[in-house]
Design a protein around this motif. Structure first.
Motif, PDB file in Angstrom:
ATOM      1  N   ARG A   1      69.636  41.759  70.617  1.00  0.00           N
ATOM      2  CA  ARG A   1      70.363  42.460  71.662  1.00  0.00           C
ATOM      3  C   ARG A   1      69.719  41.519  72.045  1.00  0.00           C
ATOM      4  NH1 ARG A   1      69.240  48.049  71.934  1.00  0.00           N
ATOM      5  NH2 ARG A   1      70.908  48.057  70.937  1.00  0.00           N
ATOM      6  N   LEU A   2      70.606  41.018  73.584  1.00  0.00           N
ATOM      7  CA  LEU A   2      70.278  40.708  74.873  1.00  0.00           C
ATOM      8  C   LEU A   2      69.882  41.743  75.974  1.00  0.00           C
ATOM      9  CD1 LEU A   2      69.333  37.975  76.101  1.00  0.00           C
ATOM     10  CD2 LEU A   2      72.333  37.584  76.487  1.00  0.00           C
ATOM     11  N   ILE A   3      69.809  41.654  77.223  1.00  0.00           N
ATOM     12  CA  ILE A   3      69.298  42.886  77.582  1.00  0.00           C
ATOM     13  C   ILE A   3      69.240  42.207  79.229  1.00  0.00           C
ATOM     14  CG2 ILE A   3      68.146  44.497  78.338  1.00  0.00           C
ATOM     15  CD1 ILE A   3      69.058  45.086  76.424  1.00  0.00           C
ATOM     16  N   GLY A   4      69.583  42.287  80.047  1.00  0.00           N
ATOM     17  CA  GLY A   4      69.893  42.037  81.874  1.00  0.00           C
ATOM     18  C   GLY A   4      68.880  42.298  82.302  1.00  0.00           C
ATOM     19  N   PRO A   5      68.196  41.476  83.258  1.00  0.00           N
ATOM     20  CA  PRO A   5      66.999  42.597  84.029  1.00  0.00           C
ATOM     21  C   PRO A   5      67.208  44.086  85.081  1.00  0.00           C
ATOM     22  CG  PRO A   5      68.240  41.320  85.583  1.00  0.00           C
ATOM     23  CD  PRO A   5      69.210  41.676  84.522  1.00  0.00           C
ATOM     24  N   ARG A   6      67.921  44.568  84.730  1.00  0.00           N
ATOM     25  CA  ARG A   6      68.105  46.054  84.796  1.00  0.00           C
ATOM     26  C   ARG A   6      68.641  46.580  84.192  1.00  0.00           C
ATOM     27  NH1 ARG A   6      71.413  43.058  88.949  1.00  0.00           N
ATOM     28  NH2 ARG A   6      73.887  43.729  88.168  1.00  0.00           N
ATOM     29  N   SER A   7      67.672  45.980  83.030  1.00  0.00           N
ATOM     30  CA  SER A   7      68.324  47.271  81.567  1.00  0.00           C
ATOM     31  C   SER A   7      69.938  47.047  80.946  1.00  0.00           C
ATOM     32  CB  SER A   7      67.613  48.596  81.257  1.00  0.00           C
ATOM     33  OG  SER A   7      66.249  48.616  81.537  1.00  0.00           O
ATOM     34  N   GLU A   8      70.737  46.807  81.130  1.00  0.00           N
ATOM     35  CA  GLU A   8      72.419  46.579  80.959  1.00  0.00           C
ATOM     36  C   GLU A   8      72.475  46.273  79.365  1.00  0.00           C
ATOM     37  OE1 GLU A   8      72.102  43.156  83.844  1.00  0.00           O
ATOM     38  OE2 GLU A   8      71.287  45.074  83.203  1.00  0.00           O
ATOM     39  N   VAL A   9      72.530  46.167  78.137  1.00  0.00           N
ATOM     40  CA  VAL A   9      73.116  45.947  77.720  1.00  0.00           C
ATOM     41  C   VAL A   9      74.539  44.339  77.958  1.00  0.00           C
ATOM     42  CG1 VAL A   9      73.820  45.676  74.823  1.00  0.00           C
ATOM     43  CG2 VAL A   9      72.525  47.432  75.677  1.00  0.00           C
ATOM     44  N   ILE A  10      74.066  43.232  77.903  1.00  0.00           N
ATOM     45  CA  ILE A  10      74.925  41.621  78.123  1.00  0.00           C
ATOM     46  C   ILE A  10      75.355  41.570  76.547  1.00  0.00           C
ATOM     47  CG2 ILE A  10      74.445  39.500  78.046  1.00  0.00           C
ATOM     48  CD1 ILE A  10      72.533  39.629  80.216  1.00  0.00           C
ATOM     49  N   LEU A  11      74.833  41.758  75.507  1.00  0.00           N
ATOM     50  CA  LEU A  11      75.190  41.302  73.995  1.00  0.00           C
ATOM     51  C   LEU A  11      74.452  41.956  73.026  1.00  0.00           C
ATOM     52  CD1 LEU A  11      74.335  39.095  71.723  1.00  0.00           C
ATOM     53  CD2 LEU A  11      75.547  37.531  73.813  1.00  0.00           C
ATOM     54  N   GLU A  12      74.974  42.334  71.704  1.00  0.00           N
ATOM     55  CA  GLU A  12      74.183  42.808  70.493  1.00  0.00           C
ATOM     56  C   GLU A  12      74.880  41.638  69.552  1.00  0.00           C
ATOM     57  OE1 GLU A  12      73.075  46.587  69.587  1.00  0.00           O
ATOM     58  OE2 GLU A  12      74.644  47.523  71.304  1.00  0.00           O
ATOM     59  N   TYR A  13      73.753  41.400  68.863  1.00  0.00           N
ATOM     60  CA  TYR A  13      73.816  40.305  67.304  1.00  0.00           C
ATOM     61  C   TYR A  13      73.370  41.522  65.937  1.00  0.00           C
ATOM     62  CZ  TYR A  13      74.593  36.013  64.822  1.00  0.00           C
ATOM     63  OH  TYR A  13      75.424  35.586  63.390  1.00  0.00           O
ATOM     64  N   LEU A  14      74.260  41.213  65.345  1.00  0.00           N
ATOM     65  CA  LEU A  14      73.757  41.813  64.518  1.00  0.00           C
ATOM     66  C   LEU A  14      74.425  41.034  62.863  1.00  0.00           C
ATOM     67  CD1 LEU A  14      73.110  44.545  62.512  1.00  0.00           C
ATOM     68  CD2 LEU A  14      75.470  45.656  62.223  1.00  0.00           C
ATOM     69  N   ILE A  15      73.429  40.724  61.920  1.00  0.00           N
ATOM     70  CA  ILE A  15      73.722  39.733  61.187  1.00  0.00           C
ATOM     71  C   ILE A  15      73.613  40.734  59.717  1.00  0.00           C
ATOM     72  CG2 ILE A  15      71.693  38.532  60.170  1.00  0.00           C
ATOM     73  CD1 ILE A  15      73.043  35.938  60.916  1.00  0.00           C
ATOM     74  N   ASP A  16      74.660  40.567  58.169  1.00  0.00           N
ATOM     75  CA  ASP A  16      74.958  41.073  57.252  1.00  0.00           C
ATOM     76  C   ASP A  16      73.881  40.294  56.701  1.00  0.00           C
ATOM     77  OD1 ASP A  16      75.749  38.537  56.406  1.00  0.00           O
ATOM     78  OD2 ASP A  16      77.610  38.839  55.896  1.00  0.00           O
ATOM     79  N   TYR A  17      74.017  41.151  55.042  1.00  0.00           N
ATOM     80  CA  TYR A  17      72.300  41.417  54.677  1.00  0.00           C
ATOM     81  C   TYR A  17      72.554  40.227  53.101  1.00  0.00           C
ATOM     82  CZ  TYR A  17      70.377  45.134  56.303  1.00  0.00           C
ATOM     83  OH  TYR A  17      69.586  45.980  57.205  1.00  0.00           O
ATOM     84  N   ALA A  18      73.448  39.368  53.325  1.00  0.00           N
ATOM     85  CA  ALA A  18      74.165  38.750  52.096  1.00  0.00           C
ATOM     86  C   ALA A  18      74.205  37.818  53.015  1.00  0.00           C
ATOM     87  CB  ALA A  18      75.933  38.700  51.593  1.00  0.00           C
ATOM     88  N   GLY A  19      73.148  37.096  52.010  1.00  0.00           N
ATOM     89  CA  GLY A  19      73.231  35.204  52.742  1.00  0.00           C
ATOM     90  C   GLY A  19      72.913  34.986  54.285  1.00  0.00           C
ATOM     91  N   ARG A  20      72.929  36.064  55.099  1.00  0.00           N
ATOM     92  CA  ARG A  20      72.841  36.090  57.020  1.00  0.00           C
ATOM     93  C   ARG A  20      73.180  34.587  57.272  1.00  0.00           C
ATOM     94  NH1 ARG A  20      69.193  39.786  58.523  1.00  0.00           N
ATOM     95  NH2 ARG A  20      67.864  40.791  56.537  1.00  0.00           N
ATOM     96  N   ARG A  21      74.774  34.160  56.513  1.00  0.00           N
ATOM     97  CA  ARG A  21      75.284  33.498  57.435  1.00  0.00           C
ATOM     98  C   ARG A  21      77.188  33.942  57.539  1.00  0.00           C
ATOM     99  NH1 ARG A  21      74.709  30.889  52.064  1.00  0.00           N
ATOM    100  NH2 ARG A  21      77.477  32.278  51.610  1.00  0.00           N
ATOM    101  N   ARG A  22      77.087  35.358  58.105  1.00  0.00           N
ATOM    102  CA  ARG A  22      77.563  36.131  58.665  1.00  0.00           C
ATOM    103  C   ARG A  22      77.167  37.175  59.329  1.00  0.00           C
ATOM    104  NH1 ARG A  22      83.177  35.882  58.022  1.00  0.00           N
ATOM    105  NH2 ARG A  22      84.274  38.516  58.526  1.00  0.00           N
ATOM    106  N   GLY A  23      77.649  37.263  60.745  1.00  0.00           N
ATOM    107  CA  GLY A  23      77.350  38.370  61.914  1.00  0.00           C
ATOM    108  C   GLY A  23      78.763  38.719  62.627  1.00  0.00           C
ATOM    109  N   THR A  24      78.240  40.015  63.685  1.00  0.00           N
ATOM    110  CA  THR A  24      79.510  40.470  64.618  1.00  0.00           C
ATOM    111  C   THR A  24      78.376  40.387  66.009  1.00  0.00           C
ATOM    112  OG1 THR A  24      80.143  41.475  62.767  1.00  0.00           O
ATOM    113  CG2 THR A  24      80.809  42.123  64.644  1.00  0.00           C
TER     114      THR A  24
END
Length: 173
Positions: free
Chosen positions: A70-93
């Motif tokens: 998770r990327l969080i801004g200085p006021r604790s706001e979420v800028i983005l979330e990154y989730l990678i799958d378990y199958a080989g770590r090559r695909r994510g969201t």
């Protein structure tokens, strides 16, 4: 940092010997500084302004398996979330707070990633160039071709993606 960005970003890899490094545009203009926090299981990093005086965001693993960042801004706001799958770590969201979702898909060696939107339209590419034979001046090259990400989101996405991939390999990030 919060306006829509298209173009080329050159990003550094971070290691125990290199805790801070500049992020530059393709022409060499500095736009941000990445700072790696002390070695930890959470793979924490900061994104600072080009003068390294203002904290813009902090990234870190939010799961025990390091498959969610998770990327969080200085006021604790979420800028983005990154989730990678378990199958080989090559695909994510990548999920942005406004609900936009992007998919990342890497090649077999996790050296080249394509980032696409929900419809499959290409948004950006991320290429790792850190091999000994590389002639490029950066460890990562992010080419953003669609007007869908801010500069801060692009930098954060690239760093989260690389951190997740390298944490699975056991490399320094």
């Amino acid at each position: 940092m919060h306006s829509i960005f298209t173009g080329r970003l050159l990003l550094p890899l971070l290691s125990p010997l290199r805790r801070t490094a500049a992020v530059t545009l393709g022409d060499g203009t500095p736009v941000a500084v990445l700072r790696r926090k002390f070695v930890s299981k959470r793979h924490q990093f900061d994104v600072l302004d080009a003068g390294a005086t203002t904290l813009l965001a902090t990234g870190a693993a939010t799961s025990f398996a390091n498959d969610h960042h998770r990327l969080i801004g200085p006021r604790s706001e979420v800028i983005l979330e990154y989730l990678i799958d378990y199958a080989g770590r090559r695909r994510g969201t990548v999920t942005l707070p406004d609900g936009r979702v992007f998919t990342t898909e890497g090649d077999r060696n996790a050296q080249h990633f394509a980032i696409t939107d929900r419809s499959g339209r290409p948004v950006a590419t991320l290429v790792t160039t850190s091999s000994a034979l590389s002639m490029r001046s950066a460890d990562l090259v992010l080419d953003v071709g669609a007007q869908v990400l801010t500069l801060l989101e692009a930098i954060g996405m690239a760093q989260c993606l690389l951190t997740v991939v390298n944490s699975r390999r056991g490399d320094a990030t």
